[in-house]
Design a protein around this motif. Structure first.
Motif, PDB file in Angstrom:
ATOM      1  N   PHE B  49       0.869  -1.179   0.000  1.00  0.00           N
ATOM      2  CA  PHE B  49       0.000   0.000   0.000  1.00  0.00           C
ATOM      3  C   PHE B  49       0.906   1.229   0.000  1.00  0.00           C
ATOM      4  O   PHE B  49       1.663   1.433   0.962  1.00  0.00           O
ATOM      5  CB  PHE B  49      -0.883   0.025   1.247  1.00  0.00           C
ATOM      6  CG  PHE B  49      -1.756  -1.197   1.417  1.00  0.00           C
ATOM      7  CD1 PHE B  49      -3.034  -1.249   0.878  1.00  0.00           C
ATOM      8  CD2 PHE B  49      -1.290  -2.301   2.131  1.00  0.00           C
ATOM      9  CE1 PHE B  49      -3.836  -2.378   1.046  1.00  0.00           C
ATOM     10  CE2 PHE B  49      -2.088  -3.416   2.301  1.00  0.00           C
ATOM     11  CZ  PHE B  49      -3.357  -3.464   1.764  1.00  0.00           C
ATOM     12  N   GLU B  50       0.849   2.005  -1.059  1.00  0.00           N
ATOM     13  CA  GLU B  50       1.690   3.211  -1.116  1.00  0.00           C
ATOM     14  C   GLU B  50       1.240   4.204  -0.053  1.00  0.00           C
ATOM     15  O   GLU B  50       0.062   4.262   0.313  1.00  0.00           O
ATOM     16  CB  GLU B  50       1.580   3.856  -2.504  1.00  0.00           C
ATOM     17  CG  GLU B  50       2.115   2.994  -3.620  1.00  0.00           C
ATOM     18  CD  GLU B  50       3.588   2.640  -3.420  1.00  0.00           C
ATOM     19  OE1 GLU B  50       4.407   3.561  -3.240  1.00  0.00           O
ATOM     20  OE2 GLU B  50       3.912   1.438  -3.429  1.00  0.00           O
ATOM     21  N   PRO B  79       2.181  -2.370   4.262  1.00  0.00           N
ATOM     22  CA  PRO B  79       2.023  -0.920   4.208  1.00  0.00           C
ATOM     23  C   PRO B  79       3.379  -0.234   4.057  1.00  0.00           C
ATOM     24  O   PRO B  79       4.424  -0.851   4.260  1.00  0.00           O
ATOM     25  CB  PRO B  79       1.390  -0.587   5.562  1.00  0.00           C
ATOM     26  CG  PRO B  79       1.781  -1.702   6.470  1.00  0.00           C
ATOM     27  CD  PRO B  79       1.947  -2.927   5.595  1.00  0.00           C
ATOM     28  N   SER B  80       3.332   1.048   3.664  1.00  0.00           N
ATOM     29  CA  SER B  80       4.553   1.842   3.499  1.00  0.00           C
ATOM     30  C   SER B  80       4.630   2.877   4.606  1.00  0.00           C
ATOM     31  O   SER B  80       3.631   3.524   4.914  1.00  0.00           O
ATOM     32  CB  SER B  80       4.518   2.597   2.167  1.00  0.00           C
ATOM     33  OG  SER B  80       4.338   1.708   1.107  1.00  0.00           O
ATOM     34  N   VAL B  81       5.805   3.031   5.180  1.00  0.00           N
ATOM     35  CA  VAL B  81       5.939   4.016   6.249  1.00  0.00           C
ATOM     36  C   VAL B  81       7.191   4.869   6.024  1.00  0.00           C
ATOM     37  O   VAL B  81       8.160   4.420   5.433  1.00  0.00           O
ATOM     38  CB  VAL B  81       6.023   3.356   7.640  1.00  0.00           C
ATOM     39  CG1 VAL B  81       4.801   2.493   7.884  1.00  0.00           C
ATOM     40  CG2 VAL B  81       7.284   2.552   7.788  1.00  0.00           C
ATOM     41  N   VAL B  82       7.097   6.097   6.521  1.00  0.00           N
ATOM     42  CA  VAL B  82       8.214   7.026   6.445  1.00  0.00           C
ATOM     43  C   VAL B  82       8.900   7.039   7.803  1.00  0.00           C
ATOM     44  O   VAL B  82       8.280   7.346   8.824  1.00  0.00           O
ATOM     45  CB  VAL B  82       7.717   8.440   6.084  1.00  0.00           C
ATOM     46  CG1 VAL B  82       8.860   9.448   6.179  1.00  0.00           C
ATOM     47  CG2 VAL B  82       7.117   8.436   4.685  1.00  0.00           C
ATOM     48  N   ARG B 109       7.119  -1.736   4.348  1.00  0.00           N
ATOM     49  CA  ARG B 109       8.097  -1.067   3.501  1.00  0.00           C
ATOM     50  C   ARG B 109       8.497   0.237   4.190  1.00  0.00           C
ATOM     51  O   ARG B 109       7.639   1.032   4.577  1.00  0.00           O
ATOM     52  CB  ARG B 109       7.513  -0.756   2.127  1.00  0.00           C
ATOM     53  CG  ARG B 109       8.530  -0.018   1.261  1.00  0.00           C
ATOM     54  CD  ARG B 109       7.883   0.678   0.088  1.00  0.00           C
ATOM     55  NE  ARG B 109       8.733   1.776  -0.332  1.00  0.00           N
ATOM     56  CZ  ARG B 109       8.341   2.731  -1.154  1.00  0.00           C
ATOM     57  NH1 ARG B 109       7.125   2.731  -1.640  1.00  0.00           N
ATOM     58  NH2 ARG B 109       9.178   3.689  -1.475  1.00  0.00           N
ATOM     59  N   VAL B 110       9.791   0.424   4.339  1.00  0.00           N
ATOM     60  CA  VAL B 110      10.292   1.589   5.072  1.00  0.00           C
ATOM     61  C   VAL B 110      11.075   2.475   4.111  1.00  0.00           C
ATOM     62  O   VAL B 110      11.824   1.980   3.265  1.00  0.00           O
ATOM     63  CB  VAL B 110      11.203   1.128   6.231  1.00  0.00           C
ATOM     64  CG1 VAL B 110      11.740   2.321   7.001  1.00  0.00           C
ATOM     65  CG2 VAL B 110      10.442   0.201   7.176  1.00  0.00           C
TER      66      VAL B 110
END
Lengths: 425, 346
Positions: B49-50, B79-82, B109-110
């Motif tokens: 998930f972007e 999921p994508s995280v910053v 995803r980091v």
């Protein structure tokens, strides 16, 4: 006019109210426990599910506290998962205003509100202590006296973000805690903002709730103390231009049910003994005394020595120790009570900490709850059972139908959102 | 990891095409549930998930993944995280919890962010409009530290820490809980986590890499790497650099037939054509050394439906893709064993 009761289902937490040694006790982490608990609450037409949070494992005497349930899930992630397996139940949880930033939290609540069709609720708490801060980027940066100020400003900043859809998401917010600007690029969520809950009991906490919250939790579930609290917080609303029905007063409450009142009393006594073992009683005593009391016999008399006054260093990560404002006086009062009633340490701790709010047959409990609400001691209750996850099954099956028969609790949800359930505009 | 290739779908808004304003349905839960169920019908390893912290027009991806988890049964959820502005303590327990909600299907995803706009949303740091070399290097280091903390916190509870020993009154064996005591330039984290070790032990961590610097980050801290080769030679080069990781090549996919993809600019290869032609390409690139593909559907749901309905059967006919799920966890799909706990006494 007869008041309608509001009820919330508090998932059992990491304190000794939760009896993990009960043979029926299940996991506090597996998602299936949350599903069972939330679906029972929804079947019973409760207003909302509630999940608390603590951001550091508790310690006592310098060691991780091991006598109670330890371990919790992430609040947002569980609530989003529960949105998939429920359709109407409000989904509320604690999110800390000290160790978070408004942009991220506003984005998470707006997302949760979209993903649940308007069922999100936020219990705004503050925990300024350096002990918890050791898990976060900024450490223990916040002085205690600024914690409500930061919580207020955090909520102000989050509200600017919640409302930013009015300007296509453009926002700008500056004060002594925050300096943020940019674009909050999500459409208005079904409720616009999550329902705001607040649990502080201090004068500052009550003022915060009167200014900002939709519901306040309290520890005052009796008639006299409940009415006093209710009058106090409702009386604070006018100066913020709010009417009394815009803040719901929801004391936390426990219950024990059985076929008859006498059986329920017996069962309640047994539950209290499960909740307060001899070891637990000594730990409770240490939290007031602020001393190592492991040498004392829980079945013996209270210590003659006085509590250590000053910063509580024996128990960390436990908000309740701060409610001991004058430990020496409280200890004196406990000793006098123990002497008068001939109570051991364990019996005294049971007496002071573990008495259930509602005890009786389903009919008695329904009457007790309704009487308190109609007498303006509360608008309803946040109920916490002592067994996970089935602790509400009996309440849902036996007590709720009686409240419905009396016309004081909904038989169907009348709207899709948590705001609808709470009767908030 | 078996002889077949692996497939994932990258879910982005209403697709990866550079079209106008997306369908507002993407803010409703059913939109995501339908997409992920479609991907699961196609037996994909996982979906990503972007997400981001800027002007994204996206719901929080961890919450979207959790909302979908109870309504799916096999597919991995990533999921994508910053890392740059967020708290590793919060994210660690969020992904651990996603792993509980999905019964072992979580990944994450980091990435770092050097966006000045993102920074203004948080107000704690300010970045220049054009990042310098030093900032970029620091962001990579900070992201590596962040993943290190995620992993330590996942391990901070041993699997059998919860003992419920009625005889001694102890719920946990506190000797099996561990302080992580991480000290770094950007944060220090004491631990332990408040959440027990997740079902997979450590949910797989993914990184998208376009450069040697990020390749290095991936080798140090990731289980899965997404790369963006444009031909077989680039596939071989990337595969040589990224050995030991589960290596997925990203491809933007237009399977609709006559759509004009000429104006699409992407970091990844843009494929237009038929499912059979795409299968040719995937089989060739797989032979050149990549483990699988993260397909970026250009238009949702159309191109995803074409992937599951046309591409997957074509690959199955060629014996190049699974015909049923062989595992129920993301690690299981990827052939990654459950890791030992770094803190457990051997």
């Amino acid at each position: 006019m007869v008041k309608q009761i509001h009820l919330a289902a508090h998932f059992p937490g990491v304190n000794n109210t939760t009896v993990w040694s009960d043979p029926r006790a299940g996991s506090h982490i597996e998602f299936s426990s949350f599903v069972h608990f939330a679906q029972t609450a929804e079947r019973a037409k409760f207003d909302f599910f509630f999940l608390a949070e603590g951001l550091r494992l508790r310690e006592q005497n310098g060691l991780i506290y091991d006598l109670d349930v330890v371990g919790r899930p992430d609040t947002f992630t569980v609530l989003a998962g529960l949105a998939a397996v429920t359709t109407h139940l409000g989904l509320a949880g604690t999110i800390n205003s000290t160790f978070n930033e408004p942009f991220e939290v506003a984005r998470q609540f707006t997302s949760l509100d979209h993903l649940s069709g308007g069922r999100a609720g936020w219990n705004v708490v503050t925990s300024w202590d350096a002990f918890t801060g050791e898990n976060f980027r900024r450490g223990g940066y916040l002085p205690e006296e600024q914690r409500y100020e930061r919580a207020r400003k955090f909520l102000d900043a989050a509200t600017v973000l919640f409302d930013s859809w009015r300007q296509d998401g453009d926002f700008s917010y500056q004060d002594e805690f925050f300096d943020i600007s940019g674009r909050f690029d999500l459409p208005r969520s079904p409720q616009g903002r999550p329902v705001i809950l607040q649990a502080g009991d201090s004068s500052e906490g009550r003022e915060f709730a009167a200014a900002k919250a939709d519901a306040i939790f309290s520890r005052h579930a009796g008639l006299a103390d409940g009415q006093a609290f209710y009058r106090d917080v409702k009386g604070r609303l006018a100066k913020y231009g709010r009417s009394p029905d815009q803040l719901k007063v929801l004391p936390a409450a426990t219950f024990v049910l059985a076929g008859t009142d006498a059986e329920a009393q017996e069962r309640a006594h047994e539950v209290r003994r499960q909740q307060v073992s001899g070891q637990t009683a000594i730990k409770f005593l240490e939290q007031l005394w602020n001393r190592d009391l492991s040498a004392y016999d829980p079945d013996g008399p209270l210590p003659e020595i006085d509590p250590l006054v000053g910063e509580n260093t024996i128990a960390r990560g436990r908000a309740s120790v701060r409610s001991h404002r004058d430990p020496v006086a409280t200890a004196r009062e406990w000793r006098e009570l123990a002497a008068a009633k001939k109570l051991s340490i364990r019996e005294l701790i049971i007496e002071k900490t573990a008495r259930q709010t509602f005890i009786g047959s389903p009919s008695s409990v329904a009457t007790q709850i309704n009487d308190l609400v109609q007498a303006d001691a509360s608008d309803g209750f946040i109920l916490v059972p002592h067994v996970t996850p089935g602790g509400f099954d009996e309440f849902a099956d036996a007590v709720v139908p009686l409240l419905q028969e009396r016309g004081v609790f909904r038989t169907e949800y009348t709207g899709p959102t948590l705001r609808d359930h709470l009767g908030l505009a | 990891m078996g002889t077949g290739l692996h497939l994932a779908a990258a879910l982005e808004g209403t697709g990866w095409h550079p079209g106008g304003p997306g369908d507002p349905a993407r803010f409703t839960p059913d939109y995501w549930v339908d997409l992920v169920r479609e991907a699961e019908r196609g037996l994909l390893d996982f979906v990503t998930f972007e997400d981001g912290l800027g002007r994204t027009g996206r719901l929080d991806s961890v919450l979207v993944a959790s909302r979908v988890a109870p309504l799916t049964t096999h597919i991995g959820l990533v999921p994508s995280v910053v890392a740059t502005f967020t708290e590793p303590f919060h994210l660690s327990k969020a992904i651990a919890t996603l792993d509980y909600v999905s019964a072992g299907r979580a990944g994450v995803r980091v990435r770092g962010s050097f966006s000045a706009e993102d920074a203004r949303h948080f107000g704690r740091r300010s970045f220049p409009d054009v990042p310098g070399e030093e900032l970029l290097a620091d962001l990579v280091e900070e992201t590596a530290d962040y993943v290190e903390v995620l992993r330590r916190l996942w391990d901070s509870w041993e699997d059998d820490a919860e003992i419920r020993d009625v005889a001694t009154g102890r719920f946990i064996d506190r000797d099996k809980l561990h302080y992580v005591d991480f000290r770094g330039r950007w944060f220090s984290v004491k631990g332990p986590s408040i959440t027990p070790r997740p079902p997979q032990g450590a949910p797989p961590v993914a990184v998208l890499s376009h450069s040697p610097r990020i390749h290095d980050l991936a080798r140090r801290q990731a289980d899965i790497v997404f790369s963006t080769p444009h031909d077989v030679a680039e596939v071989r080069a990337a595969a040589a650099e990224l050995g030991g990781l589960r290596h997925f090549a990203d491809i933007v996919v237009f399977l609709g037939g006559d759509r004009d993809a000429a104006d699409v600019t992407s970091d990844a290869h843009v494929f237009t054509g038929t499912a059979s032609e795409l299968a040719d390409l995937l089989v060739a690139w797989h032979a050149a050394g990549v483990d699988g593909f993260r397909l970026r559907p250009a238009v949702l749901p159309d191109d995803l439906v074409a992937i599951t309905g046309e591409l997957v059967p074509e690959l199955q006919r060629r014996g190049a893709f699974r015909t049923e799920y062989g595992a129920t966890t993301l690690r299981g799909h990827l052939g990654l064993p459950r890791p030992a706990n770094r803190y457990a006494a051997v």
